[in-house]
Design a protein around this motif. Structure first.
Motif, mmCIF file in Angstrom:
data_model
loop_
_atom_site.group_PDB
_atom_site.id
_atom_site.type_symbol
_atom_site.label_atom_id
_atom_site.label_comp_id
_atom_site.label_asym_id
_atom_site.label_seq_id
_atom_site.Cartn_x
_atom_site.Cartn_y
_atom_site.Cartn_z
ATOM 1 N N ASN A 131 -6.415 -7.599 0.493
ATOM 2 C CA ASN A 131 -6.625 -6.810 1.707
ATOM 3 C C ASN A 131 -7.213 -7.624 2.850
ATOM 4 O O ASN A 131 -7.046 -7.263 4.023
ATOM 5 N N ALA A 132 -7.894 -8.716 2.532
ATOM 6 C CA ALA A 132 -8.506 -9.545 3.576
ATOM 7 C C ALA A 132 -7.483 -10.400 4.311
ATOM 8 O O ALA A 132 -7.779 -10.918 5.395
ATOM 9 N N CYS A 133 -6.305 -10.555 3.743
ATOM 10 C CA CYS A 133 -5.262 -11.386 4.351
ATOM 11 C C CYS A 133 -4.470 -10.605 5.399
ATOM 12 O O CYS A 133 -4.356 -9.382 5.340
ATOM 13 N N THR A 134 -3.910 -11.329 6.363
ATOM 14 C CA THR A 134 -3.005 -10.710 7.315
ATOM 15 C C THR A 134 -1.794 -10.167 6.584
ATOM 16 O O THR A 134 -1.325 -9.057 6.843
ATOM 17 N N SER A 135 -1.281 -10.953 5.671
ATOM 18 C CA SER A 135 -0.217 -10.511 4.771
ATOM 19 C C SER A 135 -0.401 -11.236 3.447
ATOM 20 O O SER A 135 -0.925 -12.353 3.410
ATOM 21 N N PHE A 136 0.013 -10.579 2.381
ATOM 22 C CA PHE A 136 -0.149 -11.171 1.050
ATOM 23 C C PHE A 136 1.097 -10.886 0.233
ATOM 24 O O PHE A 136 1.586 -9.748 0.176
ATOM 25 N N SER A 190 2.173 -3.908 9.576
ATOM 26 C CA SER A 190 1.843 -5.336 9.570
ATOM 27 C C SER A 190 0.617 -5.637 10.416
ATOM 28 O O SER A 190 -0.092 -6.623 10.169
ATOM 29 N N ASN A 191 0.342 -4.795 11.413
ATOM 30 C CA ASN A 191 -0.814 -5.007 12.277
ATOM 31 C C ASN A 191 -2.109 -4.469 11.672
ATOM 32 O O ASN A 191 -3.196 -4.765 12.162
ATOM 33 N N HIS A 192 -1.984 -3.655 10.614
ATOM 34 C CA HIS A 192 -3.171 -2.994 10.089
ATOM 35 C C HIS A 192 -3.409 -3.208 8.590
ATOM 36 O O HIS A 192 -4.351 -2.656 8.028
ATOM 37 N N SER A 193 -2.556 -3.981 7.933
ATOM 38 C CA SER A 193 -2.752 -4.189 6.496
ATOM 39 C C SER A 193 -2.020 -5.447 6.045
ATOM 40 O O SER A 193 -1.243 -6.038 6.796
ATOM 41 N N SER A 194 -2.254 -5.837 4.785
ATOM 42 C CA SER A 194 -1.586 -7.003 4.205
ATOM 43 C C SER A 194 -0.326 -6.590 3.447
ATOM 44 O O SER A 194 0.232 -7.382 2.695
ATOM 45 N N PHE A 195 0.128 -5.360 3.642
ATOM 46 C CA PHE A 195 1.274 -4.795 2.926
ATOM 47 C C PHE A 195 2.545 -5.617 3.131
ATOM 48 O O PHE A 195 2.831 -6.099 4.227
ATOM 49 N N ASP A 196 3.320 -5.751 2.058
ATOM 50 C CA ASP A 196 4.652 -6.338 2.117
ATOM 51 C C ASP A 196 5.523 -5.582 1.128
ATOM 52 O O ASP A 196 5.190 -5.501 -0.059
ATOM 53 N N HIS A 197 6.621 -5.004 1.620
ATOM 54 C CA HIS A 197 7.480 -4.166 0.768
ATOM 55 C C HIS A 197 8.062 -4.916 -0.409
ATOM 56 O O HIS A 197 8.385 -4.330 -1.444
ATOM 57 N N ARG A 198 8.169 -6.231 -0.304
ATOM 58 C CA ARG A 198 8.723 -7.013 -1.411
ATOM 59 C C ARG A 198 7.823 -6.972 -2.638
ATOM 60 O O ARG A 198 8.294 -7.166 -3.764
#
Length: 245
Positions: A131-136, A190-198
């Protein structure tokens, strides 16, 4: 337009060497990886796999001896080098390849300097670091980038954290009828979490929404995709954002 400058820092003690090509391929989509460093005690036989890929991928090995039995100095060495690099401001993105939660405060600190933090790790990676990352991105998800996943994850409707995230994104950008453009949803997330649908086994956000029965999709205006929350539609609480189509 100048491409983003990326600094890659690898915790070799907590990352598999056989995924480095996938990581570099993913980063190549974002910019140029100017700095590539891998940290570990290279006398440790467990790092043999990393030794075999360092030169082929232009990665500089940084030696860190285990100062105390059962402990290593890799984490602190990486933190020091990244903090030193912050003062140069010669990069846009810090990439951390590790499954270790110890890097959570570091990711937060880098964010405070206005830099992006891209994380890669295994499924065991603790959520605070994710969660601390821009994206993970989970390393096993990288294998699915160029092909459809062989097996879709089950019970997505029961993933309350995922559903809450998707619903809040829809509310943020929806029109008066509760419909939200898929592109705007993705940008908001993408602006509010490190979420990635993959990480959920889908190469496209559209496919993820399509696999969840709580949402409905429609296509208009030359392939423009829209999403609406069925629950909000039934209750009549669409909470419009004021945007119109």
């Amino acid at each position: 337009m100048d491409r983003e400058k990326i600094a890659l820092f690898i915790d070799a003690d907590n990352a598999p060497a056989n995924k480095i090509s996938d990581v570099l391929a993913e980063l190549a989509k974002l910019g140029v990886v100017n700095i590539r460093r891998a940290y570990g005690n290279w006398k440790n036989p467990n790092l043999t796999g990393w030794e075999e890929v360092l030169h082929d991928n232009a990665i500089k090995p940084i030696q860190q001896f285990d100062l105390t039995k059962g402990k290593n100095a890799t984490d602190i060495a990486m933190v020091i080098d990244i903090m030193d690099l912050l003062h140069t401001r010669q990069f846009d993105v810090v990439c951390i390849l590790s499954s270790d939660c110890d890097f959570t405060p570091l990711a937060t600190r880098v964010h405070a300097e206005g830099k992006k933090v891209i994380g890669f790790g295994e499924r065991k990676t603790p959520m605070p670091f994710v969660n601390a990352c821009t994206s993970f991105l989970y390393l096993d998800s990288l294998e699915q980038t160029d092909r459809a996943p062989e097996k879709k994850p089950q019970n997505l409707n029961q993933d309350t954290r995922l559903i809450r995230l998707l619903r809040s994104a829809i509310v943020a950008v929806q029109d008066d009828d509760g419909w939200a453009k898929l592109g705007q949803i993705g940008q908001h997330i993408s602006n509010h979490s490190s979420f990635d649908h993959r990480n959920y086994g889908f190469n496209k956000l559209k496919d993820l929404f399509g696999a969840i029965s709580l949402f409905e999709l429609k296509t208009t205006n030359c392939s423009q995709i829209w999403v609406r929350d069925k629950k909000a539609l039934k209750t009549g609480h669409t909470q419009p954002s004021g945007k119109t189509k």
